[in-house]
Design a protein around this motif. Structure first.
Motif, mmCIF file in Angstrom:
data_model
loop_
_atom_site.group_PDB
_atom_site.id
_atom_site.type_symbol
_atom_site.label_atom_id
_atom_site.label_comp_id
_atom_site.label_asym_id
_atom_site.label_seq_id
_atom_site.Cartn_x
_atom_site.Cartn_y
_atom_site.Cartn_z
ATOM 1 N N LYS A 218 0.857 -1.199 0.000
ATOM 2 C CA LYS A 218 0.000 0.000 0.000
ATOM 3 C C LYS A 218 0.882 1.235 0.000
ATOM 4 O O LYS A 218 1.992 1.208 0.552
ATOM 5 N N PRO A 219 0.406 2.347 -0.575
ATOM 6 C CA PRO A 219 1.210 3.582 -0.529
ATOM 7 C C PRO A 219 1.218 4.165 0.892
ATOM 8 O O PRO A 219 0.368 3.815 1.713
ATOM 9 N N GLY A 220 2.162 5.042 1.148
ATOM 10 C CA GLY A 220 2.211 5.759 2.438
ATOM 11 C C GLY A 220 2.693 4.892 3.579
ATOM 12 O O GLY A 220 3.247 3.810 3.387
ATOM 13 N N ARG A 221 2.447 5.400 4.785
ATOM 14 C CA ARG A 221 2.899 4.723 6.009
ATOM 15 C C ARG A 221 1.807 3.765 6.475
ATOM 16 O O ARG A 221 0.649 4.175 6.613
ATOM 17 N N ASN A 222 2.134 2.522 6.674
ATOM 18 C CA ASN A 222 1.126 1.525 7.018
ATOM 19 C C ASN A 222 1.428 0.866 8.348
ATOM 20 O O ASN A 222 2.452 0.196 8.492
ATOM 21 N N MET A 223 0.526 1.072 9.314
ATOM 22 C CA MET A 223 0.645 0.386 10.598
ATOM 23 C C MET A 223 -0.100 -0.945 10.426
ATOM 24 O O MET A 223 -1.254 -0.946 9.986
ATOM 25 N N THR A 224 0.531 -2.026 10.749
ATOM 26 C CA THR A 224 -0.090 -3.341 10.576
ATOM 27 C C THR A 224 -0.066 -4.075 11.930
ATOM 28 O O THR A 224 0.583 -3.599 12.867
ATOM 29 N N PRO A 225 -0.704 -5.226 12.007
ATOM 30 C CA PRO A 225 -0.686 -5.955 13.293
ATOM 31 C C PRO A 225 0.723 -6.382 13.717
ATOM 32 O O PRO A 225 0.923 -6.830 14.837
#
Ligand SMILES: Cc1cc2nc3c(=O)[nH]c(=O)nc-3n(C[C@H](O)[C@H](O)[C@H](O)COP(=O)(O)OP(=O)(O)OC[C@H]3O[C@@H](n4cnc5c(N)ncnc54)[C@H](O)[C@@H]3O)c2cc1C
Length: 510
Positions: A218-225
């Motif tokens: 995904k574009p940008g900053r991605n917070m994931t589990p």
């Protein structure tokens, strides 16, 4: 210039990073003899160049560089664009972040910074480590600093009136030693400085890669589990893996397979990395020397404090140390030093370091991949969209709230001097290039001119009418640009004398 190894130096600095070089310039500006010992032979590295070597400079750093005439030599910021600036232009231009949450120019109420003059130096800039270091190294050498590369500090011992410093089989003598040798500082370890703080929660990765199927990310900053990933430009990755800093601690080579495994786990995709061009790791370990001085040995920059690079504060903190220590150590070397001056280095800089470490810890706390942190992150995000919130975070990130506790009185006491501009176009920074204190007299008071004269060359008397004076009649400015005394009405000479006696001695400069 010819140098000899058996020469005794006023000061020896371990480390020719930005902090060591800036400090060397400050000392040499005051006519001290300075030797800088640097471990590496080659000052260049792809990690110091765009994009990896981009560093955000905050207001105190920009002001310090400007006050020494160095800002105009930095050109790179005119070419580079922050990866965050993709977020927009104009009022929606991203102006910084906290824990990856952006704040924007248009949301900030700049009128809150009452004493920040419009049109003065910028509040934040992007720079490049390699350019910054080369500007500083050039300046140091012009000022007569001896810079020895490929000469790591390997040992030292304090003698009665100095320090003997070893670099493998060579020994150098100095009156003072300053460890500016980075996060793994040899001076800190050899000197037995206590380094207290907290252990890391994650390994951070910065990498340039070729991705076979970039659309899977995904574009940008991605917070994931499992952590965070950001693709700022095609193939430029930043990843946070909450592994307790385990991978970084192994010191193992960073392979394509490893980065791919981490990226797959964090992003929850089966993305493929075809090639790894360059990669580095870092952590959020946050530690600070409990004392910045032991006898004739000081620490500054990353040698004195480490924390995660989130929010870009480390270089700014270190250059602030150098600006604070430089003139105080020079005054001590030149023997025109009021009692306690050198102790004020730790007293002023340690609390600022402490606050920055907490600022970085607070970011980590709301980035953890767990529900409580997520909830708090959402609240902070909402607050940052408000005018008060954006202004608060901008003030902290840009360093506009930096102030030393120099007593009660005028609100400007202990703050960085506003960039006063005189009718002839000169600014206060133009008058500070030689690193001396300034007594700024907006009213042309004869007693103030006489007062400055008693301090020989340590305090320069300047009179003139600025375009904006904030109703001040006179100010005493330390060599680092911080205000030691301020008066709105007729100056109280007794009060001025007390303030000046803390930072300067009377008599001619040597
Ligand atoms: C990914 C990343 C992004 C960052 N972004 C920002 C940012 O935007 N803004 C910001 O303010 N900060 C940022 N930082 C932090 C910043 O880079 C550091 O705080 C800064 O480089 C510290 O400068 P220094 O001179 O103290 O140490 P260093 O830059 O580490 O320099 C130390 C020098 O000492 C030398 N040395 C080491 N051991 C010895 C020895 N035994 N003898 C002699 N020399 C020795 C080293 O070779 C080196 O040249 C970032 C850091 C990272 C990792």
């Amino acid at each position: 210039m010819t140098f000899h190894d058996n020469e005794r130096y006023d000061a020896i600095i371990s480390g020719a990073g930005p902090v060591g070089l800036f400090l060397a310039c400050e000392l040499a500006l005051a006519q001290c003899s300075v030797l800088v010992l640097e471990k590496t032979e080659d000052p260049t590295s792809p990690l110091k160049r765009v994009p990896f070597g981009i560093r955000g400079l905050s207001a105190p750093t920009i002001d310090a560089l400007h006050r020494r005439g160095l800002l105009r030599e930095l050109q790179i910021h005119k070419r580079i664009q922050s990866p965050h600036q993709h977020a927009g232009e104009g009022p929606r231009r991203q102006a910084g972040h906290f824990a990856g949450i952006p704040f924007h120019d248009g949301d900030i109420d700049a009128t809150r910074w009452t004493y920040r003059l419009p049109g003065s130096t910028p509040t934040h800039l992007l720079s490049e480590m390699e350019e910054l270091e080369s500007v500083l190294a050039r300046r140091a050498e012009t000022l007569g600093v001896r810079l020895l590369r490929g000469a790591a500090v390997t040992g030292f011992h304090q003698t009665g009136d100095g320090v003997a410093i070893h670099s493998h089989e060579r020994t150098f003598e100095g009156q003072w030693l300053v460890g500016c040798d980075g996060s793994r500082s040899a001076v800190r370890k050899l000197g037995g400085f206590e380094f207290a703080g907290t252990e890391p929660e994650f390994t951070g990765y910065t990498a340039k890669v070729d991705i076979a199927d970039p659309k899977k990310l995904k574009p940008g900053r991605n917070m994931t589990p499992h952590g965070m990933y950001l693709q700022s430009q095609p193939g430029h990755l930043a990843i946070q893996d909450f592994d307790g800093g385990a991978f970084h601690a192994t010191g193992m080579p960073i392979t394509r397979e490893h980065v791919q495994d981490v990226l797959r786990r964090i992003s929850g995709t089966d993305v493929t990395i075809d090639a790894l061009h360059i990669a580095t790791t870092w952590t959020d370990r946050a530690r600070q020397a409990t004392a910045y001085r032991k006898g004739r040995v000081f620490l500054a920059g990353d040698a004195a404090h480490i924390h995660s690079p989130l929010g870009g504060q480390g270089l700014n903190l270190g250059l602030g140390d150098a600006m604070n220590l430089g003139w105080k150590l020079a005054a001590t070397i030149k023997k025109h030093v009021p009692h306690g001056l050198l102790d004020s280095y730790h007293a002023e800089r340690h609390p600022i370091g402490e606050r920055i470490l907490d600022w970085s810890r607070a970011q980590v706390a709301i980035m953890r991949p767990e529900p409580h942190a997520r909830a708090l992150n959402g609240i902070v995000r909402d607050l940052m969209k408000t005018r008060d919130g954006a202004t608060y975070f901008a003030g902290k990130v840009w360093g506009l709230s930096t102030r030393y506790p120099l007593g009660d009185g005028h609100p400007l006491l202990g703050s960085s001097v506003p960039e006063f501009e005189f009718e002839d176009g000169r600014t206060i920074s133009d008058l500070m290039h030689d690193g001396r204190g300034v007594l700024l007299d907006f009213a042309g008071t004869a007693s103030l001119e006489r007062f400055a004269g008693e301090y020989g060359g340590h305090i320069v008397y300047v009179t003139g009418h600025p375009k904006e004076s904030f109703e001040l009649s006179a100010l005493l400015i330390r060599p680092d640009g911080f205000i030691a005394w301020a008066s709105e009405g007729p100056p109280d000479i007794g009060d001025l004398h007390n303030a000046a006696a803390r930072w300067f001695t009377r008599g001619a400069s040597s």
